[in-house]
Enzyme design. Structure first.
Site, PDB file in Angstrom:
ATOM      1  N   GLU A 165      28.197  52.264  40.657  1.00 30.48           N
ATOM      2  CA  GLU A 165      27.643  51.715  39.496  1.00 30.48           C
ATOM      3  C   GLU A 165      27.110  51.897  39.100  1.00 30.48           C
ATOM      4  O   GLU A 165      25.382  52.114  38.492  1.00 30.48           O
ATOM      5  CB  GLU A 165      27.350  49.549  39.334  1.00 30.48           C
ATOM      6  CG  GLU A 165      28.568  49.064  39.384  1.00 30.48           C
ATOM      7  CD  GLU A 165      28.048  47.235  39.907  1.00 30.48           C
ATOM      8  OE1 GLU A 165      27.130  47.576  39.561  1.00 30.48           O
ATOM      9  OE2 GLU A 165      29.238  47.277  40.243  1.00 30.48           O
ATOM     10  N   ASN A 207      33.732  53.284  41.779  1.00 32.68           N
ATOM     11  CA  ASN A 207      33.495  52.049  41.547  1.00 32.68           C
ATOM     12  C   ASN A 207      32.856  51.444  40.899  1.00 32.68           C
ATOM     13  O   ASN A 207      31.267  51.920  40.596  1.00 32.68           O
ATOM     14  CB  ASN A 207      33.429  51.552  42.778  1.00 32.68           C
ATOM     15  CG  ASN A 207      33.963  50.031  42.460  1.00 32.68           C
ATOM     16  OD1 ASN A 207      35.362  49.803  42.695  1.00 32.68           O
ATOM     17  ND2 ASN A 207      33.503  49.105  43.212  1.00 32.68           N
ATOM     18  N   HIS A 243      36.447  43.326  36.113  1.00 35.48           N
ATOM     19  CA  HIS A 243      35.620  41.660  35.911  1.00 35.48           C
ATOM     20  C   HIS A 243      36.149  41.400  34.172  1.00 35.48           C
ATOM     21  O   HIS A 243      35.261  41.799  33.751  1.00 35.48           O
ATOM     22  CB  HIS A 243      34.781  42.030  36.713  1.00 35.48           C
ATOM     23  CG  HIS A 243      33.974  42.291  37.805  1.00 35.48           C
ATOM     24  ND1 HIS A 243      34.418  40.553  38.521  1.00 35.48           N
ATOM     25  CD2 HIS A 243      33.597  43.254  38.405  1.00 35.48           C
ATOM     26  CE1 HIS A 243      33.754  41.670  40.143  1.00 35.48           C
ATOM     27  NE2 HIS A 243      33.343  42.598  39.667  1.00 35.48           N
ATOM     28  N   GLU A 275      37.888  44.795  42.309  1.00 36.49           N
ATOM     29  CA  GLU A 275      37.249  43.686  42.134  1.00 36.49           C
ATOM     30  C   GLU A 275      38.243  43.052  40.458  1.00 36.49           C
ATOM     31  O   GLU A 275      37.515  41.655  40.192  1.00 36.49           O
ATOM     32  CB  GLU A 275      35.905  43.763  41.297  1.00 36.49           C
ATOM     33  CG  GLU A 275      35.354  44.929  42.887  1.00 36.49           C
ATOM     34  CD  GLU A 275      33.663  45.029  42.401  1.00 36.49           C
ATOM     35  OE1 GLU A 275      33.182  43.934  41.706  1.00 36.49           O
ATOM     36  OE2 GLU A 275      33.230  45.966  42.727  1.00 36.49           O
ATOM     37  N   ASP A 277      38.821  39.684  38.532  1.00 35.92           N
ATOM     38  CA  ASP A 277      39.005  38.748  38.023  1.00 35.92           C
ATOM     39  C   ASP A 277      38.574  38.493  36.557  1.00 35.92           C
ATOM     40  O   ASP A 277      38.822  38.811  36.259  1.00 35.92           O
ATOM     41  CB  ASP A 277      38.387  37.565  39.287  1.00 35.92           C
ATOM     42  CG  ASP A 277      36.728  38.134  38.976  1.00 35.92           C
ATOM     43  OD1 ASP A 277      35.991  39.469  38.121  1.00 35.92           O
ATOM     44  OD2 ASP A 277      36.015  37.896  39.383  1.00 35.92           O
TER      45      ASP A 277
END
Ligand code: G3I
Length: 356
Positions: A165, A207, A243, A275, A277
């Site tokens: 990030e 990432n 996400h 990641e 979701d």
């Protein structure tokens, strides 16, 4: 390059067994075990289907029996255990207990590991954020951290998220300790240090979230990787955190196009959903769970259809321990298993997509 490992086994499986049982404990007809998500992912040419696990879940035996069911999860990522504040709580004092608690059982169980993360702006110890180090000192601290953690987990990780990030949504560098003190060269430095100390086979990833469309942020990451290439800085992959929110999620085409920023010439990196979701605005309804399933399905399909997308990791699989409600009040139910440990429509949608 991807390899199909289970084709022989599954090619002989009748079609009626290829779809997982919708009721009961995962057993299909005739007493055969229905293939799980990792079984199907491998059959579809991916390296793994995985999940993140947080240390808070380690005393929950029901949770662990699902997390370590290799039929569903062929790869494990620690959601907190390898972060700086836990690994180096005081300067040059290393404590691997939280990381080991996730990595060791996964290794013993034959599950791959993605390691997360050497450098982030978040979850840093006070000794690091509350002292004004010079640039030279901070670079030494960074190298020492990566050296120790990489050496401890040498050859334990399929991949390391080296830098996490580093960009804002508009494509500028995130203002944090690293940028303020070292400048943007902290990013290539971290990758050089990582390459020096991790195992030879370990893949080095950048990432981030919000790069799942072609936009200012994903283009900035692409430009960074291009610069790495020009300057011989090592990097192997880009992790798309993924996400997502029902109603606002990137489409299959969005994902395919943003993956291509990195997988095509001249960069030719691998990518992964690291990641995944999909949160919904609570309360969850049957309709929202169906929409959620569609987002999960389209995301997994985008990875499956992209030759250089190696695998999918969900950011935990059980609703009660998801990070979402704490960060986005009013949102939740983002995972594949509900609080009663029942598999949700999204689980079966992913299985259907991977079986097709
Ligand atoms: O360790 C303390 C514990 O001592 C205390 O009792 C407990 C009480 O709330 O809090 C514990 O710390 C929490 C920690 O997770 C460990 O469970 C923090 O409050 C909590 O903020 C922290 O959240 C993590 C978050 O990163 C931090 O930003 C989430 O679990 C974790 O899933 C999340 O993961 C990030 C990825 O690393 C990077 N991408 C985004 C993703 C989601 O935010």
């Amino acid at each position: 390059m991807r390899f199909t490992t289970l084709s022989v086994v599954l090619a002989t499986t009748p079609l009626s067994l290829a779809a997982p049982a919708r009721n009961g404990g995962g057993h299909g007809h005739h007493g055969h075990k229905a293939p799980g998500l990792d079984d199907l992912a491998k059959e579809a040419g991916l390296l793994y289907f995985g999940t993140a696990i947080d240390n808070i879940s380690l005393n929950n035996t029901k949770y662990l029996s699902i997390a370590h069911n290799t039929s569903d999860f062929g790869q494990i990522t620690p959601s907190n255990g390898q972060k700086w504040m836990y690994i180096e709580p005081a300067r040059n004092v290393f404590n691997y207990s939280m990381g080991d608690a996730i990595i060791k059982p996964a290794k013993k169980n034959g599950q791959m590991r993605r390691c997360h993360t050497f450098l982030w702006h978040n979850q840093l110890p006070d000794w690091l954020t509350k002292t004004n180090y010079t640039k030279t000192e901070l670079i030494k601290i960074l190298e020492n951290h990566i050296k120790n953690e990489a050496t401890h987990y040498k050859n334990d990780c399929y991949a390391w998220d080296v830098v996490n990030e580093a960009f804002n949504d508009d494509g500028t560098y995130r203002k944090d300790l690293w940028l303020d003190t070292i400048g943007p060269e902290y990013i290539p430095l971290a990758f050089k240090f990582a390459r020096k100390y991790v195992g030879r086979e370990t893949k080095l990833y950048y990432n981030d979230y919000g790069i799942e469309r072609v936009n200012n942020k994903s283009l900035a990451v692409q430009a960074m990787v291009q610069k790495f290439l020009n300057e011989d800085i090592p990097i192997d992959g880009v992790g798309f955190q993924a996400h997502f929110t029902v109603g606002r999620a990137p489409t299959y085409d969005d994902l395919r196009n943003s993956m291509k920023l990195f997988t095509t010439k001249p960069l030719e990196l691998e990518v992964a959903l690291t990641e995944l979701d999909v949160r919904i605005q609570l309360p969850g309804t049957e309709e929202k769970l169906k929409a959620q399933a569609d987002v999960y399905g389209a995301s997994v399909k985008a990875c499956m259809d992209e030759e250089e997308c190696v695998g999918v990791t969900v950011w935990d699989f059980w609703d009660p321990v998801s990070w979402v409600p704490d960060t986005f009040p009013g949102y939740g139910d983002a995972c594949l298993w509900d609080k009663e440990y029942k598999r949700k429509p999204a689980y079966f949608k992913i299985a259907e997509v991977l079986s097709a």
